[in-house]
Design an enzyme around this catalytic site. Structure first.
Site, PDB file in Angstrom:
ATOM      1  N   TYR A   1       7.404 -26.840  60.467  1.00 18.77           N
ATOM      2  CA  TYR A   1       7.353 -25.534  59.791  1.00 18.77           C
ATOM      3  C   TYR A   1       5.986 -24.889  59.977  1.00 18.77           C
ATOM      4  O   TYR A   1       5.876 -23.694  60.275  1.00 18.77           O
ATOM      5  CB  TYR A   1       7.658 -25.745  58.310  1.00 18.77           C
ATOM      6  CG  TYR A   1       7.754 -24.491  57.490  1.00 18.77           C
ATOM      7  CD1 TYR A   1       8.860 -23.656  57.563  1.00 18.77           C
ATOM      8  CD2 TYR A   1       6.742 -24.152  56.585  1.00 18.77           C
ATOM      9  CE1 TYR A   1       8.959 -22.511  56.782  1.00 18.77           C
ATOM     10  CE2 TYR A   1       6.829 -23.016  55.807  1.00 18.77           C
ATOM     11  CZ  TYR A   1       7.940 -22.197  55.905  1.00 18.77           C
ATOM     12  OH  TYR A   1       8.025 -21.062  55.132  1.00 18.77           O
TER      13      TYR A   1
ATOM     14  N   THR B   1      12.883 -18.845  45.893  1.00 18.17           N
ATOM     15  CA  THR B   1      13.894 -18.477  46.879  1.00 18.17           C
ATOM     16  C   THR B   1      14.805 -19.686  47.118  1.00 18.17           C
ATOM     17  O   THR B   1      14.482 -20.818  46.733  1.00 18.17           O
ATOM     18  CB  THR B   1      13.251 -18.078  48.217  1.00 18.17           C
ATOM     19  OG1 THR B   1      12.642 -19.242  48.801  1.00 18.17           O
ATOM     20  CG2 THR B   1      12.201 -16.993  48.019  1.00 18.17           C
TER      21      THR B   1
END
Length: 257
Positions: free
Chosen positions: A166, A201
């Site tokens: 990531y 989120t």
């Protein structure tokens, strides 16, 4: 850029999280918005609630994304705004010792590639398609043909452990920002990147509870996760501020991992 119902926007990843908040905020200003997302049920629901349009897109597949942009432009006209919020990852070290067996393991290479493809390649694909379309437009009264806003992460600069794929992907987006802005400056297209910290989120829900519990403490103030509408508010300010270009902007409560 002045926002009104003469302006079209594409929000990639607009079915949830920061993308959804951006869709809602743009629609509140009258902007015609196309949501590009893989989640058909959620995308259609957000579109129905906001008056946006939804088009299915798999950002790891060029044909899928090209088709979605074509449909969006047929509905709303050529976009002057692209907000790209796709992302996803997971926890894995470069290499590590198994706590029980002592076996030495390494990051799955195929998984590394999938994370980079989703975050970095997908963002570039959407940005390049949007830029190509924006180049066909006349320069607006505000001096822009268009604005591209990409989404990275504070992890790209702080490099937390166990997020190597990531981090690599999001750092790639940072690296693209200035180069892309230079590429597109002759065409009056601005390019900026937002680096969110820890936001409430769906992506955060995939983080193990024992890891997530300490994440709030990374912030200086406030010690909470960000709200998606805080991302959307800053996104609109970036779009509207015609002097802001080639910038990396952290939105993180002062967090340092």
């Amino acid at each position: 850029m002045k926002l009104n119902d003469n302006v079209s926007a594409v929000v990639v990843g607009g079915a949830s999280g920061m993308g959804e908040a951006t869709v809602r905020t743009l629609r509140s200003r009258g902007v015609k918005v196309a949501i590009l997302d893989l989640n058909e049920e959620r995308g259609a629901s957000v579109a129905a609630e906001t008056g946006a349009s939804y088009f299915r897109a798999d950002i790891t597949n060029e044909e899928s994304v090209l088709g979605a942009f074509e449909q969006a432009r047929a509905r709303n006209g050529q976009e002057r705004i692209l907000v790209a919020t796709p992302g996803g990852g997971g926890l894995s070290y470069t290499a590590w010792r198994d706590g029980e067996s002592g076996a030495i393991r390494r990051h799955d290479f195929q998984r590394f590639g999938r994370i980079v493809t989703l975050n970095l390649n997908g963002t570039f694909l959407c940005a390049s398609i949007a830029a190509q379309g924006m180049m066909t437009l006349p320069i607006g009264t505000d001096g822009d043909k268009g604005v591209i806003l990409m989404t990275s992460s504070v992890a790209s600069q702080d490099g937390p452990a166990a997020t190597i794929a990531y981090v690599a992907a999001k750092a790639g987006i940072n690296g693209m920002t200035l180069s892309m802005a230079r590429d597109l400056a002759p065409e009056a297209i601005r390019v900026n990147t937002l680096l969110p910290g820890n936001f409430e989120t769906p992506l955060l829900s995939s983080v193990p509870a024992n890891y997530k519990s300490g994440m709030r403490d990374w912030n200086l103030h406030p010690k909470r996760f960000g709200h998606p509408d805080e991302y959307a508010t800053l996104a609109l300010q970036i779009i509207e501020n015609g002097y802001l270009n080639a910038a990396l902007l952290r939105l993180d409560g002062g967090a340092r991992v």
